[in-house]
Motif scaffolding. Structure first.
Motif, PDB file in Angstrom:
ATOM      1  N   UNK A 135      29.497  34.965  46.095  1.00 57.56           N
ATOM      2  CA  UNK A 135      28.253  35.703  46.358  1.00 57.56           C
ATOM      3  C   UNK A 135      28.320  36.424  47.698  1.00 57.56           C
ATOM      4  N   UNK A 136      29.344  37.220  47.850  1.00 53.98           N
ATOM      5  CA  UNK A 136      29.522  37.909  49.127  1.00 53.98           C
ATOM      6  C   UNK A 136      28.401  38.898  49.415  1.00 53.98           C
ATOM      7  N   UNK A 137      27.926  39.579  48.365  1.00 49.56           N
ATOM      8  CA  UNK A 137      26.939  40.634  48.635  1.00 49.56           C
ATOM      9  C   UNK A 137      25.635  40.068  49.209  1.00 49.56           C
TER      10      UNK A 137
ATOM     11  N   UNK B 251      38.318  39.758  61.602  1.00 50.62           N
ATOM     12  CA  UNK B 251      38.107  40.540  60.384  1.00 50.62           C
ATOM     13  C   UNK B 251      39.441  40.802  59.694  1.00 50.62           C
ATOM     14  N   UNK B 252      39.403  40.834  58.364  1.00 49.34           N
ATOM     15  CA  UNK B 252      40.632  41.038  57.602  1.00 49.34           C
ATOM     16  C   UNK B 252      40.302  41.316  56.154  1.00 49.34           C
ATOM     17  N   UNK B 253      41.191  42.028  55.444  1.00 53.80           N
ATOM     18  CA  UNK B 253      41.099  41.985  53.987  1.00 53.80           C
ATOM     19  C   UNK B 253      41.631  40.617  53.544  1.00 53.80           C
ATOM     20  N   UNK B 254      41.218  40.152  52.362  1.00 52.39           N
ATOM     21  CA  UNK B 254      41.728  38.861  51.893  1.00 52.39           C
ATOM     22  C   UNK B 254      43.250  38.870  51.782  1.00 52.39           C
TER      23      UNK B 254
ATOM     24  N   UNK C 221      44.254  47.845  42.582  1.00 54.38           N
ATOM     25  CA  UNK C 221      44.508  48.176  43.988  1.00 54.38           C
ATOM     26  C   UNK C 221      44.724  49.680  44.164  1.00 54.38           C
ATOM     27  N   UNK C 222      45.462  50.286  43.225  1.00 54.47           N
ATOM     28  CA  UNK C 222      45.724  51.723  43.318  1.00 54.47           C
ATOM     29  C   UNK C 222      44.439  52.531  43.153  1.00 54.47           C
TER      30      UNK C 222
ATOM     31  N   UNK D  55      39.563  43.197  44.805  1.00 59.51           N
ATOM     32  CA  UNK D  55      38.689  42.339  45.603  1.00 59.51           C
ATOM     33  C   UNK D  55      38.550  42.894  47.017  1.00 59.51           C
ATOM     34  N   UNK D  56      37.298  43.017  47.459  1.00 58.53           N
ATOM     35  CA  UNK D  56      37.049  43.476  48.824  1.00 58.53           C
ATOM     36  C   UNK D  56      37.238  44.983  49.003  1.00 58.53           C
ATOM     37  N   UNK D  57      37.341  45.725  47.892  1.00 59.81           N
ATOM     38  CA  UNK D  57      37.276  47.183  47.979  1.00 59.81           C
ATOM     39  C   UNK D  57      38.575  47.860  48.341  1.00 59.81           C
TER      40      UNK D  57
END
Ligand code: A3P
Length: 325
Positions: free
Chosen positions: A40-42, A62-65, A184-185, A190-192
């Motif tokens: 439930x990140x949003x 901060x980081x992408x997963x 991803x492309x 996940x995480x945009x």
């Protein structure tokens, strides 16, 4: 000695200690909500934007997963805490009994669980916290706050994707790598979009290098001590000449090394802290955050054609930005 010099500086405290205690009577049930809030990140982000009260000296990781978050949590914690807890100082170090994820909370999950203010208010300064949010959706209380520092870490997207695939398959065993690659492309993993994630912090770091430190996983593998020194300078806690003499940065690197952390009982068996992995059935136990810890494993999972496709997708979006992987 260096410990005497630094012991006057306040150290961060593992956030789990302030919520459940660190003794035998620790009550992990408080963290059930935190664990359940993984998906439930949003709502978490909305709650952060409404309710996060910054403090002078806050540090946001901060980081992408799957880009080295666990490592960065450990390194930042050990660096900040080294006055109270010398990294080579025997069995009492918090990182020897608590996973890096028990030391530094994920903001999205904390706030989604309704624990944001409760836990963050109870945490003594200096406070360390982590997020996967894009820079563009950080609340102004973090992004525009001169008293709040951000440390960002990113990683070659091919290795990030391989890491994510292994991690995701723990709860989604039939996930095809090719589907993840497609996503991803297209920027829908996940995480945009990865390029947006990286460029947001890249640009912020160029605009405000004293507020946003930009790190790369591969660089940290190549020169861990140099990067820990850089981190300590950025955090306003440079190693003193006496500490340099004693090799304290190297001690931090050793304490937080992949093999050292992976082999610790707390990170092998998980137990109560597996709650923090986000899945109640234990799929994301602590050990799931330690797989190989190397650069280049993508070559064992991707055909040259797949690699070219992802590289090209990234290059297209990053062109002209001054950033490349
Ligand atoms: P691999 O799956 O490629 O091994 P995150 O912490 O953001 O979830 O990222 C997880 C990745 O970081 C995993 O990569 C994991 O093995 C690696 N990792 C975890 N701890 C590490 C450490 N102390 N040093 C180097 N890499 C580490």
């Amino acid at each position: 000695g260096p410990a005497t010099v630094l012991s006057a500086l306040p150290a961060p405290v593992p956030f789990k200690d302030v919520v459940v205690g660190d003794g035998d009577d620790a009550d992990a049930s408080v963290l059930e909500e935190y664990a359940g809030a993984a998906a439930t990140w949003v709502p978490g982000i909305i709650a952060i934007r409404r309710g996060f009260a910054p403090r002078r000296g806050d540090v946001v990781l901060a980081s992408p997963p799957k880009c080295g978050t666990t490592w960065l949590k450990a390194l930042a914690f050990a660096t900040m805490a080294r006055g109270a807890h010398p990294p080579a100082g025997g069995p009492g170090h918090p990182l020897l009994r608590a996973s890096p994820h028990d030391c530094v909370p994920f903001m999205e999950r904390l706030f989604a669980a309704g624990l944001g203010s409760k836990v963050m208010d109870a945490l003594p300064s200096p406070r360390l916290m982590a997020t996967h949010m894009h820079h563009s959706i950080l609340p102004a209380s973090i992004a525009d706050n001169p008293d709040c520092k951000i440390v960002y870490i990113c990683r070659n997207p091919k290795d990030m994707l391989v890491s994510m695939w292994h991690f995701s398959r723990r709860i989604q065993p039939d996930l095809a790598f090719s589907d993840l690659l497609e996503a991803a492309c297209e920027g829908s993993c996940l995480s945009g979009p990865i390029w947006d994630h990286v460029l947001g912090y890249w640009n912020a770091s160029n605009a405000c290098p004293e507020r946003v430190l930009f790190l790369r996983y591969e660089e940290m593998l190549r020169d861990p001590v140099g990067n820990v020194v850089k981190l300590s300078l950025f955090l306003g806690r440079p190693f003193s000449p006496a500490e340099e003499e004693a090799g304290v940065a190297m001690d931090v690197v050793r304490l937080c090394s992949f093999q050292k952390l992976k082999d610790l009982e707390v990170n092998r068996v998980g137990s109560g802290s597996s709650l923090l992995g986000g899945v109640r059935d234990g799929a994301f136990v602590n050990s799931s955050y330690f797989r190989r810890g190397e650069a280049g494993d993508w070559a064992n999972h991707m055909t040259p054609e797949m690699a070219r496709r992802l590289d090209a997708a990234m290059e297209e979006r990053l062109r002209g930005s001054g950033f490349s992987f």
